[in-house]
Motif scaffolding. Structure first.
Motif, PDB file in Angstrom:
ATOM      1  N   GLU A 606      13.132 -89.951   3.077  1.00 35.06           N
ATOM      2  CA  GLU A 606      13.772 -89.744   4.385  1.00 35.06           C
ATOM      3  C   GLU A 606      13.216 -90.734   5.410  1.00 35.06           C
ATOM      4  OE1 GLU A 606      12.921 -85.653   5.083  1.00 35.06           O
ATOM      5  OE2 GLU A 606      14.616 -84.915   3.862  1.00 35.06           O
ATOM      6  N   GLU A 607      11.931 -90.962   5.343  1.00 34.94           N
ATOM      7  CA  GLU A 607      11.272 -91.923   6.234  1.00 34.94           C
ATOM      8  C   GLU A 607      11.817 -93.332   6.001  1.00 34.94           C
ATOM      9  OE1 GLU A 607       6.823 -93.564   6.098  1.00 34.94           O
ATOM     10  OE2 GLU A 607       6.903 -91.451   6.666  1.00 34.94           O
ATOM     11  N   ILE A 608      11.972 -93.705   4.740  1.00 35.59           N
ATOM     12  CA  ILE A 608      12.499 -95.033   4.379  1.00 35.59           C
ATOM     13  C   ILE A 608      13.929 -95.198   4.882  1.00 35.59           C
ATOM     14  CG2 ILE A 608      13.274 -96.411   2.392  1.00 35.59           C
ATOM     15  CD1 ILE A 608      10.737 -95.245   0.933  1.00 35.59           C
ATOM     16  N   ASN A 609      14.754 -94.157   4.705  1.00 37.42           N
ATOM     17  CA  ASN A 609      16.143 -94.218   5.171  1.00 37.42           C
ATOM     18  C   ASN A 609      16.218 -94.319   6.687  1.00 37.42           C
ATOM     19  OD1 ASN A 609      17.233 -94.060   2.584  1.00 37.42           O
ATOM     20  ND2 ASN A 609      17.282 -91.821   2.597  1.00 37.42           N
ATOM     21  N   LYS A 610      15.340 -93.586   7.355  1.00 37.61           N
ATOM     22  CA  LYS A 610      15.329 -93.598   8.823  1.00 37.61           C
ATOM     23  C   LYS A 610      14.957 -94.974   9.358  1.00 37.61           C
ATOM     24  CE  LYS A 610      13.424 -91.066  12.758  1.00 37.61           C
ATOM     25  NZ  LYS A 610      12.497 -89.975  13.188  1.00 37.61           N
ATOM     26  N   LEU A 611      14.034 -95.655   8.655  1.00 37.60           N
ATOM     27  CA  LEU A 611      13.583 -96.984   9.082  1.00 37.60           C
ATOM     28  C   LEU A 611      14.467 -98.099   8.519  1.00 37.60           C
ATOM     29  CD1 LEU A 611       9.740 -96.444   8.545  1.00 37.60           C
ATOM     30  CD2 LEU A 611      10.943 -96.578  10.745  1.00 37.60           C
ATOM     31  N   SER A 612      15.469 -97.715   7.718  1.00 36.56           N
ATOM     32  CA  SER A 612      16.403 -98.685   7.110  1.00 36.56           C
ATOM     33  C   SER A 612      15.664 -99.780   6.335  1.00 36.56           C
ATOM     34  CB  SER A 612      17.299 -99.311   8.190  1.00 36.56           C
ATOM     35  OG  SER A 612      18.044 -98.327   8.855  1.00 36.56           O
ATOM     36  N   ILE A 613      14.696 -99.383   5.522  1.00 35.19           N
ATOM     37  CA  ILE A 613      13.921-100.344   4.731  1.00 35.19           C
ATOM     38  C   ILE A 613      14.702-100.684   3.466  1.00 35.19           C
ATOM     39  CG2 ILE A 613      11.748-100.740   3.501  1.00 35.19           C
ATOM     40  CD1 ILE A 613      10.475 -98.693   5.425  1.00 35.19           C
ATOM     41  N   GLU A 614      14.894-101.968   3.213  1.00 34.73           N
ATOM     42  CA  GLU A 614      15.647-102.410   2.051  1.00 34.73           C
ATOM     43  C   GLU A 614      14.794-102.343   0.786  1.00 34.73           C
ATOM     44  OE1 GLU A 614      16.856-106.360   2.884  1.00 34.73           O
ATOM     45  OE2 GLU A 614      18.343-105.783   4.402  1.00 34.73           O
ATOM     46  N   LEU A 654      10.480 -94.416  -4.931  1.00 35.07           N
ATOM     47  CA  LEU A 654      10.798 -94.234  -3.513  1.00 35.07           C
ATOM     48  C   LEU A 654      12.100 -94.875  -3.054  1.00 35.07           C
ATOM     49  CD1 LEU A 654       7.260 -94.865  -1.950  1.00 35.07           C
ATOM     50  CD2 LEU A 654       8.329 -92.667  -2.463  1.00 35.07           C
ATOM     51  N   PHE A 655      12.576 -95.879  -3.773  1.00 30.47           N
ATOM     52  CA  PHE A 655      13.719 -96.662  -3.284  1.00 30.47           C
ATOM     53  C   PHE A 655      14.926 -96.583  -4.215  1.00 30.47           C
ATOM     54  CE2 PHE A 655       9.979 -98.513  -1.327  1.00 30.47           C
ATOM     55  CZ  PHE A 655      10.391 -98.866  -0.050  1.00 30.47           C
ATOM     56  N   HIS A 656      14.974 -95.588  -5.071  1.00 30.70           N
ATOM     57  CA  HIS A 656      16.093 -95.517  -6.017  1.00 30.70           C
ATOM     58  C   HIS A 656      17.411 -95.354  -5.261  1.00 30.70           C
ATOM     59  CE1 HIS A 656      18.422 -94.709  -9.591  1.00 30.70           C
ATOM     60  NE2 HIS A 656      17.362 -94.973 -10.329  1.00 30.70           N
ATOM     61  N   THR A 657      18.423 -96.048  -5.786  1.00 34.72           N
ATOM     62  CA  THR A 657      19.717 -96.046  -5.105  1.00 34.72           C
ATOM     63  C   THR A 657      20.413 -94.684  -5.159  1.00 34.72           C
ATOM     64  OG1 THR A 657      21.790 -97.277  -4.946  1.00 34.72           O
ATOM     65  CG2 THR A 657      21.010 -96.774  -7.162  1.00 34.72           C
ATOM     66  N   GLN A 658      20.014 -93.828  -6.114  1.00 36.55           N
ATOM     67  CA  GLN A 658      20.665 -92.522  -6.260  1.00 36.55           C
ATOM     68  C   GLN A 658      19.673 -91.504  -6.810  1.00 36.55           C
ATOM     69  OE1 GLN A 658      23.747 -91.725  -5.419  1.00 36.55           O
ATOM     70  NE2 GLN A 658      23.951 -89.688  -6.269  1.00 36.55           N
TER      71      GLN A 658
END
Length: 730
Positions: A606-614, A654-658
């Motif tokens: 959720e933190e990664i999505n909020k910060l829009s980290i690629e 942490l960064f899986h697309t799905q």
């Protein structure tokens, strides 16, 4: 009517052959036919009793032994076997009487004295028990083997305390009795005493190194162990396991190994804040000290090192080698260390960040290497190994022009030759259908860029077992027993990744034929290369989306799908297709993410999505550095995970697309809706912990009770739910 006294030697030999082949029921049928011809043969009744005992049908065994004794009351072995059967039925007093009768008929019947001693000890008749032990040992002073044998039988019956006592007696009589130490390790694992089990396994393997290759519990014993004292002998033991390549999963042993490394004086010194200065001032001395540590070099080459303190040391050394490369006096030890460091960096997919100064120095060194090659000279091994610790050699523009010298051979093979093999293999892997689902395409692209997991060696031992053996060892609750009669199972591994799963399955099930599919051609090529290296011939690979598997028009006896369904757009749609590919009595192993166990991971996603980290290498490394320097509890917990220490694993974590997650009630509902039956979890540690408070026979298969267990232990399934179910269609 006159009867011939008994069957011929040839007839008896045929019965023995059937028994040795495992055809015990057929042997009983054949023996009963002979009984009609030779009704006065006590030998035949004794044999029938033995077969029933081996099938654990002790009531029928009693009948046969009693008939044998009636025909020949003075045959001591029949009284002995009768006692064993009575003991199995917990008719202790009757068993004692039968052992005593066997001893009366054969005073030097050492095994009967020993079994009698065990029973008397269980009854608390210690004085009589000691007398029987003494008689047994007087008859056969080296009685270690018999104590071990009794321990094995007691262990089978779940009498763990009594079995442990027998193994202890065996090893006291014969301290170098490797098999008894090994069996002790197995039983200690069964009662969740992993630390003690590890030391028993260590004793066994140090005495008999080949035992390392027969032990699937060894990896489990090492998991979650952290040594609290330095132990060089244990280091040498771990090194011997890593040297064998296929004995153990390196990632299972690495935590224990790292805890030992952290007691090494040089590592303690370098872990302090001023370590950069120490490395700069005495780089060669530091490397030579590290080189002397027994397990370090082999561990660097085996798997990513999951320790922030060791990562800091390795990063500093890598940097100092690069920035002072012209000043380092070469030695074989330094080149060996550099090679191991380059392999470690390749294994972790170059997860270490580097400074602007390092980037500039790399550019200078690359130009130097190209200059030498342009002049018809070969660059030094030291230069090549240094560059290989920052980027795969294959990705440098000079890769096809360098010669493979002995000093760089391991790195050259890994970073150039293996890559070329995988490129060639990609072209030969069959494709079921073009992948059209949008989510499947995104997931495929992720694993094309970051095949996962990147593994070097693993515990791949050819010790195949029948479906029946595996079902029994896992205590799975079979609904339709016809599956256990399948001798040549067709198996589908749906989502095989880089091949660890497909290879272990192919080696686990006897006479199996495995089809392994995955979305990613890069992963499949990696899997195919490792399969060829190991000489495994019963696996076929194919690129396919689970959503297209109905086009195979095939049914499988077993389907395994681990860590895959939760990455699909609609996990239930994929699961339904897998179920449709399963034969009517077929078995299915599924592994899914737990909603409860991934609480901290959910928070970070959720933190990664909020910060829009690629999910680019640079962005993931920057975020990783933020975690390393953070004081937040959920960040600290993530940094403990092994998945934090390689790029593909970090992306998967942490960064899986799905990603979907499940609860046990959801799993229960899904199994019901699909027409499957839950058979049990395959998870040694959780099953052992669960059974502490859930002791009824059916508890292992009660998902409501498992849900209560997980709510009390939210992190229990951090490694996923891993469970078996069966197609209930008839």
């Amino acid at each position: 009517m006159n009867y011939i006294s008994g069957p011929s030697k040839q007839q008896l030999d045929e019965l023995v052959i059937l028994s040795k082949q495992g055809n015990r029921k057929q042997a009983i049928l054949r023996a009963n036919i002979l009984v009609n011809q030779f009704p006065n043969s006590y030998v035949l009744q004794h044999f029938i009793g033995s077969m029933h005992s081996q099938l654990n049908v002790y009531e029928d065994a009693l009948i046969a032994y009693q008939k044998a004794i009636k025909l020949n009351p003075d045959y001591a072995p029949s009284h002995f076997n009768l006692a064993v059967a009575l003991q199995a039925l917990t008719r202790t007093n009757d068993a004692i009487n039968s052992y005593q009768r066997a001893i009366e008929l054969k005073r030097d019947f050492a095994q009967a004295h020993l079994n009698l001693a065990v029973l008397l000890e269980e009854k608390g008749e210690r004085r009589r028990s000691i007398e029987s032990y003494k008689k047994a040992i007087a008859i056969k002073p080296d009685y270690a083997q018999e104590f071990n044998n009794i321990g094995v039988e007691l262990q089978k019956k779940g009498m763990y305390v009594e079995a442990i006592k027998c193994y202890e007696k065996a090893t006291r009589l014969k301290p170098k009795f490797a098999l008894a130490h090994y069996n002790m390790g197995d039983i200690l694992m069964q009662i969740n005493r992993n630390d003690d089990a590890l030391y028993s396994y260590k004793k066994a393997i140090m005495l008999q190194p080949n035992y390392a290759d027969r032990n699937s519990n060894l990896s489990i014993a090492f998991r979650n162990i952290k040594f609290s004292n330095p132990d060089r002998e244990m280091q040498f033991f771990i090194k011997s396991l890593l040297d064998r390549k296929t004995t153990i999963v390196p990632s299972d042993i690495s935590g224990a190994a790292i805890s030992l490394l952290e007691y090494e004086p040089i590592i303690l010194k370098l872990s302090k804040d001023k370590s950069s200065a120490d490395i700069s001032q005495n780089l060669k001395g530091v490397i030579l000290e590290l080189y002397k540590i027994p397990i370090l070099i082999e561990l660097l080459k085996s798997c990513p090192i999951h320790s922030l303190s060791l990562e800091k040391i390795l990063k500093n050394i890598r940097s100092r080698i690069l920035l002072s490369i012209s000043k380092i006096k070469l030695s074989s030890e330094i080149l060996i260390f550099q090679s191991a460091l380059a392999i470690q960096c390749f294994n972790n997919e170059y997860i270490y960040d580097c400074s602007e100064i390092e980037l500039n120095a790399i550019e200078v060194l690359v130009n130097l290497v190209n200059g030498k090659l342009n002049n018809g000279e070969q660059p030094s091994s030291q230069h090549i190994l240094c560059l290989a610790s920052y980027m795969s050699l294959y990705d440098y523009n000079f890769s096809k022009r360098i010669d493979c010298t002995p000093e760089i051979q391991e790195v050259f093979n890994q970073q150039i030759e293996d890559k070329e093999k995988e490129i060639a293999l990609k072209k030969k892997i069959p494709v079921l259908e073009e992948i059209t689902n949008k989510i499947s395409s995104k997931v495929r692209n992720q694993y094309e860029n970051n095949p996962y997991p990147r593994w070097i060696t693993s515990a791949h031992k050819a010790n195949p077992k029948t479906i029946s053996d595996i079902v029994n060892s896992l205590k799975l609750n079979i609904n339709n027993s016809s599956i256990i009669d399948v001798n040549h199972p067709k198996i589908l591994v749906a989502g095989c990744g880089t091949g660890q799963h497909s290879i272990s399955t192919a080696l686990r099930f006897a006479n199996s034929e495995v089809l392994a599919v995955d979305l990613s051609l890069s992963s499949l090529a990696y899997a195919k290369r490792k399969t060829q290296e190991l000489g495994i011939a019963n696996i076929s690979y194919m690129q396919a989306d689970i959503l297209d598997l109905n086009k195979l028009d095939e049914k499988f006896d077993l389907i395994e799908c681990a860590g895959v369904l939760h990455h699909m757009e609609d996990p239930m749609a994929g699961w339904k297709i897998l179920k449709n590919c399963l034969k009517d009595s077929g078995l299915m192993k599924i592994a899914l993410y737990s909603e409860l166990a991934r609480f901290d991971i959910i928070k970070m996603r959720e933190e990664i999505n909020k910060l829009s980290i690629e999910a680019s290498d640079i962005s993931m490394k920057l975020y990783r550095n933020k975690i390393i320097n953070s004081d937040s509890d959920h960040h600290k917990l993530i940094s403990i995970s092994q998945d934090f220490y390689s790029m593909s694993a970090l992306r998967d974590l942490l960064f899986h697309t799905q990603e979907h997650r499940f609860t046990i009630p959801q799993i229960k509902s899904s199994i019901r809706d699909l027409g499957l039956k839950f058979m049990g979890f395959e998870d040694h540690i959780n099953v052992s912990n669960f059974q502490v408070n859930n002791t009824e026979v059916g508890d292992l298969y009660d998902l409501d009770k498992w849900n209560i267990y997980e709510e009390a232990n939210p992190a229990a399934f951090i490694s996923m739910y891993q469970f078996w179910c069966q197609n209930s269609a008839r």
